[in-house]
Scaffold this motif. Structure first.
Motif, PDB file in Angstrom:
ATOM      1  N   UNK A  40      14.741   9.446  -6.994  1.00  0.00           N
ATOM      2  CA  UNK A  40      13.736   8.757  -7.793  1.00  0.00           C
ATOM      3  C   UNK A  40      12.905   7.815  -6.920  1.00  0.00           C
ATOM      4  N   UNK A  41      13.585   6.973  -6.141  1.00  0.00           N
ATOM      5  CA  UNK A  41      12.852   6.001  -5.334  1.00  0.00           C
ATOM      6  C   UNK A  41      12.118   6.661  -4.171  1.00  0.00           C
ATOM      7  N   UNK A  42      12.591   7.793  -3.695  1.00  0.00           N
ATOM      8  CA  UNK A  42      11.853   8.519  -2.664  1.00  0.00           C
ATOM      9  C   UNK A  42      10.466   8.901  -3.160  1.00  0.00           C
ATOM     10  N   UNK A  43      10.408   9.308  -4.431  1.00  0.00           N
ATOM     11  CA  UNK A  43       9.119   9.664  -5.032  1.00  0.00           C
ATOM     12  C   UNK A  43       8.218   8.439  -5.146  1.00  0.00           C
ATOM     13  N   UNK A  44       8.780   7.324  -5.636  1.00  0.00           N
ATOM     14  CA  UNK A  44       7.980   6.102  -5.768  1.00  0.00           C
ATOM     15  C   UNK A  44       7.508   5.597  -4.403  1.00  0.00           C
ATOM     16  N   UNK A  45       8.383   5.682  -3.416  1.00  0.00           N
ATOM     17  CA  UNK A  45       8.028   5.226  -2.067  1.00  0.00           C
ATOM     18  C   UNK A  45       6.859   6.040  -1.524  1.00  0.00           C
ATOM     19  N   UNK A  46       6.915   7.351  -1.724  1.00  0.00           N
ATOM     20  CA  UNK A  46       5.829   8.211  -1.264  1.00  0.00           C
ATOM     21  C   UNK A  46       4.516   7.833  -1.952  1.00  0.00           C
ATOM     22  N   UNK A  47       4.592   7.504  -3.230  1.00  0.00           N
ATOM     23  CA  UNK A  47       3.382   7.093  -3.964  1.00  0.00           C
ATOM     24  C   UNK A  47       2.829   5.786  -3.422  1.00  0.00           C
ATOM     25  N   UNK A  48       3.705   4.833  -3.110  1.00  0.00           N
ATOM     26  CA  UNK A  48       3.245   3.525  -2.632  1.00  0.00           C
ATOM     27  C   UNK A  48       2.680   3.606  -1.215  1.00  0.00           C
ATOM     28  N   UNK A  49       3.114   4.586  -0.450  1.00  0.00           N
ATOM     29  CA  UNK A  49       2.560   4.724   0.900  1.00  0.00           C
ATOM     30  C   UNK A  49       1.073   5.088   0.840  1.00  0.00           C
ATOM     31  N   UNK A  50       0.705   5.892  -0.123  1.00  0.00           N
ATOM     32  CA  UNK A  50      -0.696   6.308  -0.239  1.00  0.00           C
ATOM     33  C   UNK A  50      -1.484   5.438  -1.206  1.00  0.00           C
ATOM     34  N   UNK A  51      -0.789   4.852  -2.200  1.00  0.00           N
ATOM     35  CA  UNK A  51      -1.467   4.017  -3.195  1.00  0.00           C
ATOM     36  C   UNK A  51      -0.658   2.736  -3.424  1.00  0.00           C
ATOM     37  N   UNK A  52      -0.714   1.793  -2.493  1.00  0.00           N
ATOM     38  CA  UNK A  52       0.056   0.550  -2.649  1.00  0.00           C
ATOM     39  C   UNK A  52      -0.422  -0.266  -3.838  1.00  0.00           C
ATOM     40  N   UNK A  53       0.509  -1.036  -4.409  1.00  0.00           N
ATOM     41  CA  UNK A  53       0.203  -1.903  -5.542  1.00  0.00           C
ATOM     42  C   UNK A  53       0.692  -3.317  -5.236  1.00  0.00           C
ATOM     43  N   UNK A  54       0.490  -4.208  -6.194  1.00  0.00           N
ATOM     44  CA  UNK A  54       0.975  -5.582  -6.055  1.00  0.00           C
ATOM     45  C   UNK A  54       2.407  -5.662  -6.575  1.00  0.00           C
ATOM     46  N   UNK A  55       3.344  -5.056  -5.873  1.00  0.00           N
ATOM     47  CA  UNK A  55       4.745  -5.100  -6.286  1.00  0.00           C
ATOM     48  C   UNK A  55       5.637  -5.143  -5.051  1.00  0.00           C
ATOM     49  N   UNK A  56       6.925  -5.417  -5.286  1.00  0.00           N
ATOM     50  CA  UNK A  56       7.871  -5.582  -4.192  1.00  0.00           C
ATOM     51  C   UNK A  56       8.072  -4.278  -3.427  1.00  0.00           C
ATOM     52  N   UNK A  57       8.062  -3.160  -4.118  1.00  0.00           N
ATOM     53  CA  UNK A  57       8.247  -1.882  -3.438  1.00  0.00           C
ATOM     54  C   UNK A  57       7.129  -1.650  -2.426  1.00  0.00           C
TER      55      UNK A  57
END
Length: 403
Positions: A194-211
């Motif tokens: 699950x977090x691997x998917x979220x991490x991949x998303x944040x690498x290309x589309x970062x947000x204002x969150x801890x991840x």
């Protein structure tokens, strides 16, 4: 496992009959402490002075997987910073700590209050609530999920994995159940996917969150590798709500079983922080922890040899009469301080401030807004030994006052 004490059997902690009240057994273990087992390679203590000293001792290692024994699996991952020593522990903790500073935590109070109000509105017309499902679980899981950047629609999906993983954190020596371990490892695998998917998303589309912050730190060469990143995310999500859920539930239960204390809290809302601290002492959500000996580790008058394990019965230490007057009495006016519910030393709980705030807001609202709450006995407890709390906590009431 061979015991050196003819009267104390450590495996009794796994007895389901003791789930509702393990404290008489923990008292016996404290009084018999320190207990050397397995030819002295495993030492158990429930004395406050011993637990406090071990938590701060330079030879007490959190890297239990390096022990000569198969260490009791009381932590979330051998890669999370809970299970690492400096310098890796220092590096990983530093990356996360910015999200839990007093300033950041204090700024969350309006959001926490808003969530509690919305949860109360949902049950106001029902005349009853399950404190777990209706308050103690959804509040901290929503807050930590929002901090991390976990979508709200995934909360229930993650709940089952979290419960399975928490069950797997129980000490192996009390319940050697390979199936339980396999279920916990399966939950860890699902979390990692699950977090691997979220991490991949944040690498290309970062947000204002801890991840996004953690992913960004990795990209700048702060040596946070993929395994460390995954383990940190799982740790923050699970530890960020499982223990606080138990803290809130244990506090509500104690107040309902001690109506004089509930009346005192109603009369004096300023006692709410004392109520949280007394619950942490009286019925802590984390009952025990371990440390591996890196070099000789003193536990009272006993020494754990290099590679051995010290088992610290935090719940027993928090009721040590050498430190607390009338330790089996729940008293929210007790002078705060001294309990070890958040550990001590370099591994003092990073989220302690957030857990305290969430608990204080929830307990203040429960005391001031729930009219004539009545506990429905018996209370059903989780099967967990270490992360202790009710599975259900049904309460009826006459009304819920509006803000």
């Amino acid at each position: 496992m061979t015991m050196t004490s003819p009267t104390i059997d450590l495996t009794m902690l796994a007895d389901p009959a003791l789930r509702a009240d393990p404290y008489p057994l923990l008292r016996q273990m404290r009084e018999a402490s320190p207990l050397p087992l397995i030819d002295g390679l495993l030492v158990v203590t429930g004395r406050h002075r011993d637990c406090s000293a071990v938590l701060r001792h330079p030879h007490a290692s959190s890297e239990r997987y390096r022990s000569a024994l198969t260490a009791p699996n009381l932590e979330i991952s051998t890669l999370s910073f809970l299970s690492l020593d400096p310098p890796d522990h220092t590096r990983l903790r530093r990356l996360v700590s910015s999200a839990f500073t007093p300033r950041v935590v204090t700024a969350l109070r309006p959001r926490i209050t808003e969530i509690v109000d919305s949860l109360f509105r949902r049950v106001a017309e029902q005349g009853r609530m399950d404190v777990i499902d209706d308050l103690a679980y959804p509040l901290p899981v929503q807050i930590i999920s929002e901090l991390l950047g976990v979508p709200a629609e995934d909360h229930e999906r993650l709940r089952a994995w979290s419960a399975q993983l928490a069950r797997g954190l129980d000490p192996q020596f009390t319940d050697p159940d390979p199936e339980r371990v396999a279920v916990a490892e399966g939950a860890r695998t699902e979390f990692n996917r699950y977090f691997s998917t979220l991490i991949a998303q944040r690498r290309t589309h970062p947000r204002e969150d801890l991840l996004s912050l953690l992913v960004h730190a990795e990209s700048e060469g702060d040596k946070l590798n993929e395994e460390e990143l995954l383990a940190t995310c799982v740790l923050l999500l699970v530890a960020g709500h499982e223990t606080t859920t138990n803290l809130i539930a244990n506090a509500v239960l104690a107040l309902l079983r001690h109506p004089d204390q509930l009346d005192a809290l109603r009369a004096r809302p300023d006692l709410v922080d004392g109520c949280t601290e007394e619950t942490l002492r009286y019925d802590p959500p984390v009952q025990m922890t371990t440390r591996a000996a890196r070099g000789t580790l003193p536990v009272g008058e006993v020494e754990v040899p290099d590679g051995g394990i010290a088992v610290l019965l935090i719940a027993a230490a928090n009721r040590d009469p050498d430190v607390f007057d009338e330790p089996d009495r729940f008293d929210i006016t007790r002078k705060p301080g001294g309990h070890l519910a958040f550990a001590a030393g370099i591994h003092f709980c990073l989220g302690a401030g957030l857990a305290r705030l969430e608990s204080a807001v929830a307990l203040d609202a429960f005391a001031q807004r729930i009219v004539a709450p009545r506990l429905l006995e018996p209370v059903e407890y989780k099967a967990n030994i270490n992360l202790r709390g009710p599975a259900r906590l049904d309460v009826t009431f006459d009304a819920i006052r509006s803000l």
